[in-house]
Design a protein around this motif. Structure first.
Motif, PDB file in Angstrom:
ATOM      1  N   LEU A  71     -18.547  15.442 -11.131  1.00 45.78           N
ATOM      2  CA  LEU A  71     -19.893  15.768 -11.440  1.00 45.78           C
ATOM      3  C   LEU A  71     -20.095  16.071 -12.873  1.00 45.78           C
ATOM      4  N   LYS A  72     -19.016  16.285 -13.597  1.00 51.94           N
ATOM      5  CA  LYS A  72     -19.563  16.201 -15.201  1.00 51.94           C
ATOM      6  C   LYS A  72     -19.476  14.715 -15.534  1.00 51.94           C
ATOM      7  N   ARG A  73     -18.996  13.979 -14.866  1.00 53.65           N
ATOM      8  CA  ARG A  73     -18.838  12.519 -15.363  1.00 53.65           C
ATOM      9  C   ARG A  73     -20.450  11.790 -14.823  1.00 53.65           C
ATOM     10  N   LEU A  74     -20.702  12.084 -13.718  1.00 56.32           N
ATOM     11  CA  LEU A  74     -22.213  11.617 -13.324  1.00 56.32           C
ATOM     12  C   LEU A  74     -23.170  12.408 -14.002  1.00 56.32           C
ATOM     13  N   GLY A  75     -22.953  13.448 -13.906  1.00 56.94           N
ATOM     14  CA  GLY A  75     -24.073  14.472 -14.219  1.00 56.94           C
ATOM     15  C   GLY A  75     -24.720  14.978 -12.711  1.00 56.94           C
ATOM     16  N   LEU A  76     -24.998  16.184 -13.013  1.00 56.75           N
ATOM     17  CA  LEU A  76     -25.196  16.993 -11.394  1.00 56.75           C
ATOM     18  C   LEU A  76     -26.154  16.139 -10.587  1.00 56.75           C
ATOM     19  N   ALA A  77     -27.703  15.998 -11.481  1.00 58.43           N
ATOM     20  CA  ALA A  77     -28.730  15.516 -10.851  1.00 58.43           C
ATOM     21  C   ALA A  77     -28.354  13.820 -10.094  1.00 58.43           C
ATOM     22  N   ALA A  78     -27.521  13.118 -10.982  1.00 61.55           N
ATOM     23  CA  ALA A  78     -27.054  11.886 -10.377  1.00 61.55           C
ATOM     24  C   ALA A  78     -26.066  12.064  -9.205  1.00 61.55           C
ATOM     25  N   ALA A  79     -25.436  13.075  -9.402  1.00 62.61           N
ATOM     26  CA  ALA A  79     -24.323  13.114  -8.182  1.00 62.61           C
ATOM     27  C   ALA A  79     -25.047  13.588  -6.950  1.00 62.61           C
ATOM     28  N   LEU A  80     -26.128  14.521  -7.003  1.00 58.25           N
ATOM     29  CA  LEU A  80     -27.010  14.973  -6.157  1.00 58.25           C
ATOM     30  C   LEU A  80     -27.862  13.744  -5.498  1.00 58.25           C
ATOM     31  N   ALA A  81     -28.291  13.032  -6.206  1.00 52.87           N
ATOM     32  CA  ALA A  81     -29.101  11.955  -5.604  1.00 52.87           C
ATOM     33  C   ALA A  81     -28.283  11.030  -4.701  1.00 52.87           C
ATOM     34  N   GLU A  82     -27.266  10.886  -5.577  1.00 45.54           N
ATOM     35  CA  GLU A  82     -26.193   9.942  -4.692  1.00 45.54           C
ATOM     36  C   GLU A  82     -25.855  10.732  -3.366  1.00 45.54           C
ATOM     37  N   ALA A  83     -25.651  11.990  -3.463  1.00 41.29           N
ATOM     38  CA  ALA A  83     -25.088  12.613  -2.244  1.00 41.29           C
ATOM     39  C   ALA A  83     -26.331  12.573  -1.032  1.00 41.29           C
ATOM     40  N   THR A  84     -27.559  12.847  -1.648  1.00 42.90           N
ATOM     41  CA  THR A  84     -28.605  12.961  -0.564  1.00 42.90           C
ATOM     42  C   THR A  84     -29.064  11.609   0.013  1.00 42.90           C
ATOM     43  N   GLY A  85     -28.715  10.270  -0.705  1.00 43.60           N
ATOM     44  CA  GLY A  85     -29.163   9.027  -0.188  1.00 43.60           C
ATOM     45  C   GLY A  85     -30.623   9.074   0.147  1.00 43.60           C
ATOM     46  N   PRO A  86     -31.203   7.971   0.776  1.00 46.95           N
ATOM     47  CA  PRO A  86     -32.386   7.759   0.865  1.00 46.95           C
ATOM     48  C   PRO A  86     -33.078   8.581   1.954  1.00 46.95           C
ATOM     49  N   GLY A  87     -32.546   9.332   2.714  1.00 51.89           N
ATOM     50  CA  GLY A  87     -32.922   9.713   4.129  1.00 51.89           C
ATOM     51  C   GLY A  87     -33.161  11.328   4.055  1.00 51.89           C
ATOM     52  N   ASP A  88     -33.260  12.107   5.279  1.00 58.04           N
ATOM     53  CA  ASP A  88     -33.359  13.299   5.066  1.00 58.04           C
ATOM     54  C   ASP A  88     -32.063  14.146   4.948  1.00 58.04           C
ATOM     55  N   PHE A  89     -31.981  15.227   4.195  1.00 54.68           N
ATOM     56  CA  PHE A  89     -30.831  16.054   3.756  1.00 54.68           C
ATOM     57  C   PHE A  89     -31.040  17.429   3.972  1.00 54.68           C
ATOM     58  N   GLY A  90     -29.911  18.266   4.491  1.00 53.40           N
ATOM     59  CA  GLY A  90     -29.868  19.320   4.010  1.00 53.40           C
ATOM     60  C   GLY A  90     -28.884  20.148   3.001  1.00 53.40           C
ATOM     61  N   ILE A  91     -28.967  21.176   2.491  1.00 49.80           N
ATOM     62  CA  ILE A  91     -28.198  21.622   1.315  1.00 49.80           C
ATOM     63  C   ILE A  91     -27.712  23.160   1.908  1.00 49.80           C
ATOM     64  N   SER A  92     -26.138  23.088   1.875  1.00 49.49           N
ATOM     65  CA  SER A  92     -25.615  24.402   2.190  1.00 49.49           C
ATOM     66  C   SER A  92     -24.908  24.544   0.874  1.00 49.49           C
TER      67      SER A  92
END
Ligand code: DIR
Ligand code: MN
Ligand code: MN
Ligand code: MN
Length: 281
Positions: A183-204
């Motif tokens: 997370l530190k290396r990528l930055g949180l915003a970029a990490a989250l963008a990668e995790a969500t991908g292009p489609g629908d997502f939920g957050i826990s």
């Protein structure tokens, strides 16, 4: 958009049962009233776990919560589940799976992996097992059949405390793991963008993912977590996205909170979800 907050007052899944009082403490602190002042259409529901043993109560509560979440989604309302210990996730995401037609990814933000089953858990606590149960692992009554998610739909973020059996499950099921270093290396915003991908997502969001300095009101704090303001900055655009189908915030334990710091953070996150919901995609 129309939103429904579902408070789940359950602490039976944790060793320290204090998060049973989380939703009630937030309500008494006036959170619901303040938030209703921000939006035309916010409903607040609250479930309270009955007395009983965890193995009996939690599967029932999960089924009840799943039904409610599916109902709210079916009416076109955005569900925000507030725990309660993280065992509520078994209900939240089962409900979303029922109601949401398309596939979705789940971003699990937590200091822990929550991939235990009763035979691998050192504590036996059910809040250490919800992700495993969503993948269809674990005991009858708790394991979800068919599975709510497959491992490749899940990203674990902020993890820093786990047992080897849990880590083995991440590889076996193809779960993407982003620890604190990544997370530190990528930055949180970029990490989250990668995790969500292009489609629908939920957050826990398990609040123990956040550094205990910013979120002391949890039962199992783990040092070296995500800073609260960083998380808020990175989360806000995701919560504004029409691709975001649900939000869960778990493990709020008012008995460990300091100066209402954690309560205020929960409210700020929900407020971000409400304020951003009028934004264009
Ligand atoms: C620990 C703590 N791994 C257990 N888990 C927590 O008891 O299974 N998960 N706190 O969020
Ligand atoms: Mn209404
Ligand atoms: Mn945790
Ligand atoms: Mn958790």
């Amino acid at each position: 958009r129309a939103m429904t907050i579902l408070g789940v007052g359950c602490g039976l899944g944790a060793r320290d049962g204090g998060c049973a009082d989380g939703p009630r403490a937030l309500r008494r602190g006036g959170m619901g009233e303040r938030l209703r002042g921000l939006t035309e259409d916010l409903h607040c529901l609250e479930l309270q776990a009955p007395l009983g043993d965890a193995q009996t109560v939690i599967p029932r509560l999960a089924d009840h919560l799943a039904t409610l979440v599916a109902k709210e989604c079916g009416r076109g309302r955005f569900p925000i589940v507030i725990g309660g210990d993280h065992s509520c996730a078994m209900g939240t995401w089962a409900g979303l799976r029922q109601a949401h037609g398309a596939a979705f990814r789940l971003i699990w933000i937590d200091a822990h992996m929550d991939l235990h089953t009763p035979d691998t858990s050192p504590s036996g606590a059910l809040h250490g097992m919800p992700l495993a149960c969503l993948l269809g692992l674990g005991p009858p009554g708790l394991a979800r059949h068919p599975p709510v998610l497959t491992g490749t739909e899940v990203t674990l973020m902020g993890v820093r405390s786990w047992e080897p059996e849990e880590e083995a499950r991440t590889s076996r099921h193809g779960i993407r793991v982003m620890g604190m270093a990544e997370l530190k290396r990528l930055g949180l915003a970029a990490a989250l963008a990668e995790a969500t991908g292009p489609g629908d997502f939920g957050i826990s969001l398990d609040l123990d993912a956040i550094d205990p300095a910013d979120a002391p009101g949890v039962g199992t704090p783990a040092p070296g977590g995500i800073r609260a303001d960083e998380l808020l900055d990175a989360l806000a655009p995701l919560l504004a996205s029409p691709r975001c189908i649900g939000l869960e915030i778990a493990e709020y334990n008012p008995h460990h909170d300091i100066d209402q710091r954690t309560a205020a953070l929960v409210e700020t996150i929900v407020e971000a979800a409400i304020r951003s919901s009028g934004d264009p995609p």
